[in-house]
Structures are given as structure tokens and as C-alpha cells.
Design an enzyme around this catalytic site. Structure first.
Site, mmCIF file in Angstrom:
data_model
loop_
_atom_site.group_PDB
_atom_site.id
_atom_site.type_symbol
_atom_site.label_atom_id
_atom_site.label_comp_id
_atom_site.label_asym_id
_atom_site.label_seq_id
_atom_site.Cartn_x
_atom_site.Cartn_y
_atom_site.Cartn_z
ATOM 1 C CB THR A 555 -11.944 34.671 -40.386
ATOM 2 O OG1 THR A 555 -13.573 34.334 -40.316
ATOM 3 C CG2 THR A 555 -11.671 34.711 -41.948
ATOM 4 C CG PHE A 557 -9.223 38.734 -43.313
ATOM 5 C CD1 PHE A 557 -9.821 38.721 -44.748
ATOM 6 C CD2 PHE A 557 -9.840 37.976 -42.243
ATOM 7 C CE1 PHE A 557 -10.978 38.014 -44.187
ATOM 8 C CE2 PHE A 557 -10.982 38.012 -42.049
ATOM 9 C CZ PHE A 557 -11.850 38.192 -43.467
#
Ligand code: PEP
Ligand code: MN
Length: 654
Positions: A555, A557
Site C-alpha cells: 500500500t 501512503f
């Protein structure tokens, strides 16, 4: 021995206990940990431990079973962080040191420093006193070499490391180097270990050619026992019957040392292999095996090097290796250490990235770097940073990694919008939100929020690997489970594992929240799926790690900063957003302008415009051109072609 103190120990009891131990002949170190504070007491003194146990404020006393005490994990559970100049080595980051085997001339070491720095190395190496096998080989430039090394390091903003070969050079080394290296041949030169240890300065201790891991750790113990707290271990290959390579890298010594000691482990693939071509693959293997850093020989012209040329990589090989390490690091939950860079925010108040309010070395070791929390105690006075989710959420993990060198106070927020609001209102100085998952795609809500909050921009990014664990209440076991709770995406991502059981899958709003929920219920038949940090934070047990179906799950960010974005030295990515007129070729023309400016697009995504059905905004991530002038001119020409062009951020992508 380890003396575990009561939480409520009175200050005067603690200082009396300290004096008592010192009077008995112990060396005493206080270690403030996540859960408890301990006094580590070592020395060649025989004492009945009940004498200590019965003193006020002492919870319990645990003998250290290993012959090395100060170096032992038994004494200190969290990873130590060793500060070399501005660089912190250990914890979640990987530090690469680079430079030639030996300093040969001012020109050579300056050029080597430039190459090392440009490729991303954070410490410059260069020998000045060379312990050569033959007395007729180049022995190094001595003090002159150290002077040249120091000034090349200063010129290129790199702290420096060099090998010290005798106690009489200690004062000279204190003047010129940031990190003293004890070479393999000197690992058991105890007089040298004592003299260097007594400086209290950082030391890198190479493993001896024929030393066991225990002998290596005992040598580290000498350094620690004589005064320094900052020791790096360096595995550089040992002698085996194999002759193809110069030495044999003992790759398993990396996880073994990391288990036995809290000291960071560095790997030297150059001396381990002795062959240039073997250096990059072995270096990557070391990173994969958990090394905290590497020390690599690189020279502007290795074929002309006065020592160790055949094992010294070319600048191009070094640069490629650094890129490969950068790509590999997230797989093992790490990222490359970079030189801290001052980047001021528009209000001039704070700076972002590794330079924010650097915390002390000990603090970082005991709170930021530990798997359990970067958010307690000492951190509460730090920079407030907002993230979405409960304590232990993946967002909090990203926050801890990105702001590792910073004293921060994490502000858990209910929703992504709350994160933006906290930044806008100044309740948080920064925010961190996910924008994309490698399997599930974009987190559209955050792209939309970036548009709705024009006073907030992107100032950095970090990618983390999503590793799910099955988590139960303390004392539970897999056999008892009947229901498993987690965010629907996490449940789906663990489908293959879950299919092996007959458990009811219960969707929950948040992974870390599901852990908090099962802990409050206290029911051993209910488990949760989240990351290991969430188990730690909420006091639950990890029943099975790594249950995600696809291990390549990352992921991305982004870090949110208030104010307008501006050009940042060292940045390599820009995010922009725009809409196009409703006519044929409109998007194509915008793309054409970028192509003409030789700008590489990393991502293009369209989003519906709120309130304007069937009209779209385009989000573009682009690799920055080298100069500000080119970038400004691209934005200028683009704004003539598209509508509502907005720069979301200019930042360093890793
Ligand atoms: C060196 O790093 O230059 C060196 C001589 O290494 P080692 O002590 O590992 O042989
Ligand atoms: Mn060498």
C-alpha cells in the site's frame, strides 16, 4: 543480570539501588523499554541475587545466560540504533556505506564521495591505514588519507568510516572519522577493542576470518564494557575450504546475530566475495536475510585502484545495486536510509521527513523502532501526526516508518476526512493517508479529498508491505476458533488460508479495530486479521503470521502537509490533477505536451467530477524533470491546454 524495576519505583530507591550495584562492582545501564524499565548490571562479581531482589522497587531479577551481557538480546529486547553523524543505523531502515577500499588521492576520494552520495549511500568509506597481507602492498596514506576522507565527506555531506589498526591512533581517529572500523584481522586485538571502546564513539566491528559468532559477540562485549554504546557488527565472510571466492559469506550469521544481539548487523559483500560480479547478488541476499546495512567498495575507476580493485564495483553497478535494494527493501519490511534533508513547510514552522525534530538515539531504539509502538510516553510531546484508524492500523505503521527519526504524537482519526480536517485545523502538523493498494487499486476517497482540500498538499510518500496475521485473544489457539473478524478487504486477501477452515467470516470496519474488539470480548473462539503491530498494541496473540494469499501486496501512503506545494530539491515525483475540455483529442494533447517535455508518466487515473455527471478529472503522477525551470515551463504549457490544473505535490517517492 537484569533487574526489572517496579513501575512505581521511587526515584530515591532507584538511585540507592544503582549505587548499591556500583559499589558491589557492577557496571550498570538503565534501559527504558516499552513495557518496563530495567537496570542491566554486568561485571565479574559474585552476588546472591536475593540481595537485589529484596530491595524496594525491584520487581524481579533475571540472570543473563549468555557470556556476552551488554550485547545480548536478553538485556535489551528492542533493536539498537547507532547514530553515525546524522545517520541512524538499525531499526526499520537500511543504511548503505560506500567508497573505495583505500583513500588514494584527493581527487579519487572526492569523486568516490560524489558517486556514493548520488547513488544514495549515507556513509563514505575509505581506508587510510591498510592491514595488507604483503608488506610490499600499498599501506594507505595514513593521517593524510584521513584528512582527505574527512574533507570529501564534508564536501558531499557524508559521515565517514575508516579502519583503525592500533590503540595509538585513537586520538587521531577521533579527530577525523565518525565511525571507527575494527578490521577482521583485529577482531580479537583486545587492547585495541578496549582503547576504541573507551572513546565512547560509534564502532563497526568486523567478524574475524575464523571467528565464531560467539567470539564475535564477545569482542563486541569488550567494546561495550569499555564505554561505547554504539557498536555495529559487520559480517564480511569467513575462511572456509572454498577458494573460488575470497571468503564465504556466512549469510545465516545475519538472522542468528539479530536473534542473539540487539546490535545492528552490517554486511560487507566486497570482502566476502572478492569478485566484483558477485557483490550485487550477495548484497541483495544480505538485505533479504535482514541486514541493517551494507558496506560496499566502489571506486571511480576500479581497474586502477591501488587495493582490492577486483572486488570493487564500478559506479554504474553501485547505482543499479542501490536501485535494486530500494525495490527489495519493502518486501522485507524495510526502506533505504537517506541523508536527512531539511525541507521547510510553507509556514516555516516544521520540516518534513527524516529531519523532523530528531529524537535521541536511545529513544529511537526503544520506542520508534520497536515493532510494538512508536507512539507512547516520550512521543506525546512530539509533532502531532494524524492517521485514519485505530492504534495498530496499517496507516499507523506507515506513519511510524516515515517519521521514524522524529519525535511524534500519532493522532488516530475516525475517517480519512478527519485526517484532512486535523491537518487543516492545525490539530495535526502532518497527516498520512493511503492512496493506492497494489492489488485493490486506488483509494478514491483520498484522491477526492485531495481535491476538496486545496490548502493541503502531498509532501512525501511511503510504500509498505501488507502482511496479515491471524490474531487471537491471549491464551487462545487456532483449534478453538469459530469466527474471524476483519475488514472485508483483509478477509478477501486471506481467502486461501481461510478456506482451510470452517470459520464464519465477519466483516469489520477496520483491521486494527477488529483486534481491539476481540480483545475487549475476551472470547477465545473469535479471532481477527490484522498486522502483528496491532496484536502488540492491543495485547493479543499472533496465532499465525503471513496468511495473505498474495505476498506481493503493498500500500502506498502519502504524507499531507498544510499549504501550497512548492519545488523541493531532491524530489523525484509530482502529482497533478486537471480536467480537459469535452472535445476529441483533449487528453491526448495534454499527454503530448508531457511527452515533448520528456516527462515520464508513472500513473494516470480518471475520477468523476462531483456535481458534473460524466465529466472527469485526471490524476497524473509524473517523474520530475531535472530542473525547476523545465518543470515550471511544463506546468505553464499544460495550463494552456487543460482546465483546473492543480499541483498536488512535489515530493520524493521511494
Ligand atoms: C576493509 O574493509 O578495508 C578491510 C580490510 O576489511 P576486512 O577487515 O574485513 O578484511
Ligand atoms: Mn578492501
Amino acid at each position: 543480570m537484569i533487574v526489572v524495576l517496579d513501575h512505581a519505583i521511587r526515584d530515591d530507591d532507584k538511585s540507592r539501588l544503582h549505587s548499591f550495584l556500583v559499589e558491589k562492582g557492577f557496571q550498570v545501564r538503565e534501559i527504558v523499554g516499552e513495557e518496563e524499565t530495567i537496570l542491566g548490571a554486568v561485571g565479574s562479581v559474585a552476588i546472591d541475587i536475593r540481595e537485589v531482589e529484596l530491595r524496594p522497587g525491584v520487581q524481579r531479577v533475571i540472570p543473563i545466560s549468555k557470556p556476552y551481557k551488554l550485547a545480548s538480546r536478553e538485556l535489551k529486547k528492542s533493536d539498537s540504533i547507532v547514530q553515525v553523524g546524522p545517520i541512524k543505523i538499525g531499526g526499520p531502515r537500511i543504511a548503505v556505506m560506500g567508497g573505495p577500499c583505500a583513500v588514494e588521492s584527493e581527487e579519487q576520494i572526492n569523486e568516490a564521495a560524489r558517486i556514493a552520495r548520488e547513488s544514495g549511500a549515507v556513509v563514505l568509506r575509505g581506508g587510510a591505514f591498510k592491514p595488507r597481507t604483503s608488506p610490499y602492498s600499498f599501506q594507505g596514506l595514513g593521517e593524510e588519507g584521513l584528512k582527505l576522507l574527512k574533507s570529501a565527506g564534508e564536501r558531499h555531506g557524508l559521515p565517514v568510516v575508516s579502519e583503525i589498526i592500533a590503540p595509538r591512533y585513537v586520538d587521531m581517529f577521533k579527530e577525523y572519522v565518525d565511525l571507527m572500523q575494527i578490521g577482521a584481522r583485529n577482531m580479537q586485538n583486545f587492547e585495541l577493542l578496549k582503547a576504541v571502546g573507551a572513546t565512547g564513539r560509534p564502532v563497526m566491528l568486523k567478524r574475524g576470518l575464523a571467528a565464531t559468532i560467539e567470539e564475535w559477540l564477545m569482542a563486541a562485549e569488550y567494546l561495550l564494557a569499555h564505554g561505547t554504546e554504539d557498536v555495529l557488527l559487520c559480517e564480511r565472510g569467513i575462511r572456509t575450504f572454498e577458494t573460488y571466492t575470497r571468503n564465504s559469506l556466512d549469510i545465516s550469521s545475519i538472522p542468528v546475530a539479530r536473534k542473539l544481539t540487539h546490535l545492528p548487523v552490517i554486511v560487507d559483500p566486497s570482502h566476502a566475495t572478492g569478485i566484483r560480479e558477485q557483490v550485487p547478488p550477495v548484497a541483495l541476499a544480505a538485505v533479504a536475510a535482514g541486514a541493517d546495512g551494507l558496506i560496499v567498495e566502489v571506486h571511480p575507476d576500479p581497474e586502477q585502484a591501488l587495493s582490492d580493485g577486483p572486488q570493487t564495483v564500478f559506479p554504474g553497478q553501485f547505482e543499479k545495486l542501490m536501485r535494486d535494494i530500494e525495490a527489495l527493501a519493502p518486501v522485507v519490511g524495510r526502506e533505504l536510509t537517506r541523508i536527512p534533508r531539511e525541507r521547510s513547510t510553507p509556514d516555516g514552522g516544521a520540516s518534513l521527513g527524516t529531519s523532523v525534530g530528531s529524537r535521541g538515539v536511545g529513544d529511537a531504539a526503544d520506542s520508534g523502532a520497536g515493532a510494538s509502538s512508536g507512539a507512547r510516553g516520550d512521543a506525546s510531546s512530539g509533532t502531532p501526526i494524524a492517521y485514519q484508524g485505530e492504534r495498530g492500523a496499517y496507516s499507523e505503521m506507515a506513519l511510524v516508518r516515515f517519521f521514524h527519526d522524529t519525535e511524534f504524537e500519532p493522532i488516530p482519526s475516525r475517517s480519512f476526512r478527519d485526517v484532512f480536517d486535523a491537518v487543516l485545523a492545525g490539530r495535526a502538523q502532518f497527516g498520512i493517508v493511503p492512496v493506492e493498494n497494489s492489488l485493490a487499486g486506488s483509494v478514491h476517497e483520498n484522491y477526492d479529498l485531495l481535491l476538496q482540500y486545496p490548502d493541503i498538499h502531498i509532501g512525501g510518500e511511503i510504500k509498505i508491505r501488507v502482511e496479515h496475521s491471524l490474531i487471537g485473544v491471549n491464551g487462545s489457539s487456532i483449534g478453538e476458533i469459530k469466527r474471524v473478524l476483519s475488514h472485508p478487504q483483509a478477509l478477501a486477501q486471506c481467502d486461501e488460508y481461510l478456506r482451510g477452515f470452517d470459520w464464519e467470516r465477519v466483516p469489520f470496519y477496520d483491521t486494527a479495530g477488529s483486534v481491539a474488539h476481540i480483545v475487549s470480548g475476551g472470547d477465545a473462539s473469535v479471532a481477527a486479521i490484522a498486522n502483528v503491530r496491532a496484536a502488540d498494541v492491543h495485547g493479543a496473540t499472533v496465532l499465525k503470521e503471513g496468511i495473505e494469499t498474495n505476498p506481493s501486496n503493498y500500500t502506498r501512503f502519502v504524507v499531507l502537509i498544510p499549504g501550497e506545494p512548492s519545488w523541493q530539491e531532491g524530489a523525484n515525483l509530482a502529482s497533478i490533477v486537471f480536467s480537459t475540455p469535452d472535445r476529441p483529442g483533449a487528453l491526448f494533447h495534454a499527454m503530448e505536451l508531457m511527452a515533448k517535455a520528456s516527462v515520464n508518466l508513472k500513473k494516470l487515473e480518471s475520477r468523476p467530477i462531483a456535481g458534473k455527471p460524466w465529466q472527469y478529472m485526471f490524476y497524473v503522477d509524473l517523474e520530475l524533470p531535472t530542473g525547476k525551470a523545465e518543470f515550471d515551463s511544463l506546468l505553464d504549457t499544460l495550463s494552456g491546454e487543460v482546465s483546473d490544473l492543480r499541483l498536488l505535490g512535489v515530493y520524493r517517492a521511494v
